[in-house]
Design a protein around this motif. Structure first.
Motif, PDB file in Angstrom:
ATOM      1  N   LEU A 119      73.695 -33.032 -16.710  1.00  0.00           N
ATOM      2  CA  LEU A 119      74.445 -33.753 -17.735  1.00  0.00           C
ATOM      3  C   LEU A 119      73.625 -34.971 -18.148  1.00  0.00           C
ATOM      4  N   ARG A 120      73.341 -35.080 -19.443  1.00  0.00           N
ATOM      5  CA  ARG A 120      72.486 -36.165 -19.938  1.00  0.00           C
ATOM      6  C   ARG A 120      73.184 -36.923 -21.060  1.00  0.00           C
ATOM      7  N   TYR A 121      73.020 -38.256 -21.049  1.00  0.00           N
ATOM      8  CA  TYR A 121      73.540 -39.124 -22.110  1.00  0.00           C
ATOM      9  C   TYR A 121      72.347 -39.713 -22.856  1.00  0.00           C
ATOM     10  N   ASP A 122      72.237 -39.409 -24.146  1.00  0.00           N
ATOM     11  CA  ASP A 122      71.146 -39.892 -24.984  1.00  0.00           C
ATOM     12  C   ASP A 122      71.595 -41.085 -25.811  1.00  0.00           C
ATOM     13  N   ALA A 123      70.783 -42.143 -25.811  1.00  0.00           N
ATOM     14  CA  ALA A 123      70.935 -43.264 -26.747  1.00  0.00           C
ATOM     15  C   ALA A 123      69.726 -43.215 -27.673  1.00  0.00           C
ATOM     16  N   ARG A 124      69.959 -42.934 -28.961  1.00  0.00           N
ATOM     17  CA  ARG A 124      68.875 -42.616 -29.886  1.00  0.00           C
ATOM     18  C   ARG A 124      68.740 -43.695 -30.971  1.00  0.00           C
ATOM     19  N   PHE A 125      67.503 -44.069 -31.253  1.00  0.00           N
ATOM     20  CA  PHE A 125      67.183 -44.995 -32.332  1.00  0.00           C
ATOM     21  C   PHE A 125      66.275 -44.250 -33.303  1.00  0.00           C
ATOM     22  N   ILE A 126      66.859 -43.797 -34.434  1.00  0.00           N
ATOM     23  CA  ILE A 126      66.157 -42.944 -35.388  1.00  0.00           C
ATOM     24  C   ILE A 126      65.786 -43.780 -36.600  1.00  0.00           C
ATOM     25  N   GLN A 127      64.497 -43.880 -36.849  1.00  0.00           N
ATOM     26  CA  GLN A 127      63.991 -44.764 -37.891  1.00  0.00           C
ATOM     27  C   GLN A 127      64.161 -44.154 -39.271  1.00  0.00           C
TER      28      GLN A 127
ATOM     29  N   GLY B 200      66.457 -41.760 -15.149  1.00  0.00           N
ATOM     30  CA  GLY B 200      66.392 -42.591 -16.338  1.00  0.00           C
ATOM     31  C   GLY B 200      65.065 -42.372 -17.036  1.00  0.00           C
ATOM     32  N   SER B 201      65.060 -42.394 -18.377  1.00  0.00           N
ATOM     33  CA  SER B 201      63.841 -42.021 -19.091  1.00  0.00           C
ATOM     34  C   SER B 201      63.741 -42.725 -20.434  1.00  0.00           C
ATOM     35  N   TYR B 202      62.482 -42.866 -20.897  1.00  0.00           N
ATOM     36  CA  TYR B 202      62.183 -43.259 -22.275  1.00  0.00           C
ATOM     37  C   TYR B 202      61.509 -42.081 -22.963  1.00  0.00           C
ATOM     38  N   VAL B 203      61.919 -41.804 -24.202  1.00  0.00           N
ATOM     39  CA  VAL B 203      61.392 -40.672 -24.968  1.00  0.00           C
ATOM     40  C   VAL B 203      60.941 -41.170 -26.341  1.00  0.00           C
ATOM     41  N   TYR B 204      59.787 -40.669 -26.761  1.00  0.00           N
ATOM     42  CA  TYR B 204      59.345 -40.862 -28.147  1.00  0.00           C
ATOM     43  C   TYR B 204      59.212 -39.488 -28.793  1.00  0.00           C
ATOM     44  N   GLU B 205      59.787 -39.351 -29.989  1.00  0.00           N
ATOM     45  CA  GLU B 205      59.715 -38.086 -30.717  1.00  0.00           C
ATOM     46  C   GLU B 205      59.348 -38.364 -32.173  1.00  0.00           C
ATOM     47  N   ARG B 206      58.448 -37.541 -32.719  1.00  0.00           N
ATOM     48  CA  ARG B 206      58.060 -37.684 -34.125  1.00  0.00           C
ATOM     49  C   ARG B 206      58.165 -36.323 -34.810  1.00  0.00           C
ATOM     50  N   LEU B 207      58.946 -36.293 -35.867  1.00  0.00           N
ATOM     51  CA  LEU B 207      59.103 -35.089 -36.676  1.00  0.00           C
ATOM     52  C   LEU B 207      58.036 -35.101 -37.775  1.00  0.00           C
ATOM     53  N   HIS B 208      57.356 -33.973 -37.970  1.00  0.00           N
ATOM     54  CA  HIS B 208      56.225 -33.868 -38.901  1.00  0.00           C
ATOM     55  C   HIS B 208      55.168 -34.925 -38.570  1.00  0.00           C
ATOM     56  N   PRO B 209      54.528 -34.816 -37.427  1.00  0.00           N
ATOM     57  CA  PRO B 209      53.668 -35.890 -36.917  1.00  0.00           C
ATOM     58  C   PRO B 209      52.481 -36.257 -37.808  1.00  0.00           C
TER      59      PRO B 209
ATOM     60  N   VAL C  47      62.897 -48.688 -42.908  1.00  0.00           N
ATOM     61  CA  VAL C  47      62.222 -48.948 -41.635  1.00  0.00           C
ATOM     62  C   VAL C  47      63.226 -49.439 -40.580  1.00  0.00           C
ATOM     63  N   GLU C  48      64.523 -49.378 -40.874  1.00  0.00           N
ATOM     64  CA  GLU C  48      65.538 -49.701 -39.882  1.00  0.00           C
ATOM     65  C   GLU C  48      65.842 -48.470 -39.032  1.00  0.00           C
ATOM     66  N   SER C  49      66.377 -48.708 -37.831  1.00  0.00           N
ATOM     67  CA  SER C  49      66.652 -47.612 -36.903  1.00  0.00           C
ATOM     68  C   SER C  49      68.153 -47.467 -36.687  1.00  0.00           C
ATOM     69  N   ALA C  50      68.677 -46.315 -37.066  1.00  0.00           N
ATOM     70  CA  ALA C  50      70.094 -46.034 -36.837  1.00  0.00           C
ATOM     71  C   ALA C  50      70.300 -45.686 -35.366  1.00  0.00           C
ATOM     72  N   PHE C  51      71.427 -46.148 -34.803  1.00  0.00           N
ATOM     73  CA  PHE C  51      71.740 -45.895 -33.393  1.00  0.00           C
ATOM     74  C   PHE C  51      72.804 -44.811 -33.301  1.00  0.00           C
ATOM     75  N   THR C  52      72.499 -43.744 -32.557  1.00  0.00           N
ATOM     76  CA  THR C  52      73.466 -42.678 -32.329  1.00  0.00           C
ATOM     77  C   THR C  52      73.436 -42.294 -30.857  1.00  0.00           C
TER      78      THR C  52
ATOM     79  N   ASN D  67      60.448 -40.998 -37.040  1.00  0.00           N
ATOM     80  CA  ASN D  67      60.212 -41.510 -35.700  1.00  0.00           C
ATOM     81  C   ASN D  67      61.540 -41.709 -34.979  1.00  0.00           C
ATOM     82  N   GLU D  68      61.541 -41.350 -33.699  1.00  0.00           N
ATOM     83  CA  GLU D  68      62.740 -41.577 -32.881  1.00  0.00           C
ATOM     84  C   GLU D  68      62.328 -42.130 -31.520  1.00  0.00           C
ATOM     85  N   ASN D  69      62.978 -43.214 -31.125  1.00  0.00           N
ATOM     86  CA  ASN D  69      62.861 -43.756 -29.776  1.00  0.00           C
ATOM     87  C   ASN D  69      64.186 -43.531 -29.067  1.00  0.00           C
ATOM     88  N   ARG D  70      64.103 -43.080 -27.817  1.00  0.00           N
ATOM     89  CA  ARG D  70      65.307 -42.634 -27.130  1.00  0.00           C
ATOM     90  C   ARG D  70      65.280 -43.074 -25.668  1.00  0.00           C
ATOM     91  N   LEU D  71      66.453 -43.469 -25.179  1.00  0.00           N
ATOM     92  CA  LEU D  71      66.651 -43.715 -23.756  1.00  0.00           C
ATOM     93  C   LEU D  71      67.715 -42.747 -23.267  1.00  0.00           C
TER      94      LEU D  71
END
Length: 253
Positions: free
Chosen positions: A140-148, A100-109, A153-158, A117-121
């Motif tokens: 095999l990985r299942y990503d739950a993504r919150f993309i701001q 199990g993991s938490y991930v933070y990703e930023r495009l064009h930091p 400033v809302e985060s879409a869930f995919t 910004n993306e927060n991911r579990l």
């Protein structure tokens, strides 16, 4: 040994076939695809806490080194992605691990206007069958993504599923050099996704084990993103440089 060599040949054939199909797809709409060339420095650290539990930290950055075209407009070289992953792993069996993991990703930091910004579990299962010299990873990985969204400033869930098939193979018996290769496919699983097979990562690297730092790896990493239902692509050609370390806390007990 013969079984190891047979699997290795089949794996290389599969990777080659996958990249050939991708090359054919790229030729169909060359004017609309974008191509990126750059560096991909990576830090891969893990620690063994007990026979069942371990942790890991995985960080990378991606830098574009040349100008490239996106939707007919030229983009400058620069810092493209920052990625930080923190994970805990439990091994119920010798060949099976659950993570199990938490991930933070930023495009064009460093861009104050065009960033994301993306927060991911994620939850994942990894199966490594018992073989002689060849190590085979099925992940095999299942990503739950919150993309701001930048404006609201809302985060879409995919969500998405990812499957990785990889190998680690020593180049010679009792040799410090080894081959590391994998192919990972990404499938969107949320409703109203424009594409299902949306992303692919393929890597082949040569590693060197050392007593002082763990290991160093270097090799080409090819990534493609499918941008829309018209299947225009973003192609990324990176040179990946990886520093790998591991601490075994059981030795200190």
């Amino acid at each position: 040994m013969r079984n190891d060599h047979g699997f290795l040949k089949r794996f290389i054939t599969l990777c080659g076939f996958t990249m050939m199909l991708q090359g054919i797809a790229s030729v169909k709409v060359p004017a609309q695809n974008s191509n990126h060339v750059g560096l991909f420095p990576t830090i891969d650290h893990s620690g063994v806490i007990s026979d069942k539990w371990s942790y890991s930290f995985y960080y990378f950055s991606a830098f574009n080194l040349s100008t490239y075209m996106v939707n007919g407009e030229e983009s400058d070289p620069g810092y493209f992605i920052f990625y930080a992953e923190q994970a805990m792993t439990y091994k119920p069996l010798t060949s099976l691990s659950l993570t199990g993991s938490y991930v933070y990703e930023r495009l064009h930091p460093v861009d104050k206007e065009n960033y994301r910004n993306e927060n991911r579990l994620y939850l994942q299962a990894t199966w490594v069958p018992a073989l002689k010299r060849l190590q085979v990873r099925n992940r095999l990985r299942y990503d739950a993504r919150f993309i701001q969204d930048q404006e609201s400033v809302e985060s879409a869930f995919t969500t998405r599923l990812r499957y990785l098939l990889g190998i680690i193979y020593p180049l010679k018996a009792e040799c410090k050099f080894y081959l590391n290769a994998y192919n990972e496919m990404f499938f969107n699983t949320y409703q109203k996704a424009e594409v299902t097979y949306a992303e692919n990562w393929a890597y082949v690297g040569i590693g060197l084990k050392t007593k002082s730092v763990g290991a160093w790896e270097m090799g080409p990493l090819y990534i493609f993103w499918v941008n829309n239902k018209e299947r225009t692509l973003s192609n990324f050609y990176f040179l990946q440089l990886t520093w790998i370390t591991q601490v075994d806390f059981r030795r200190n007990k």
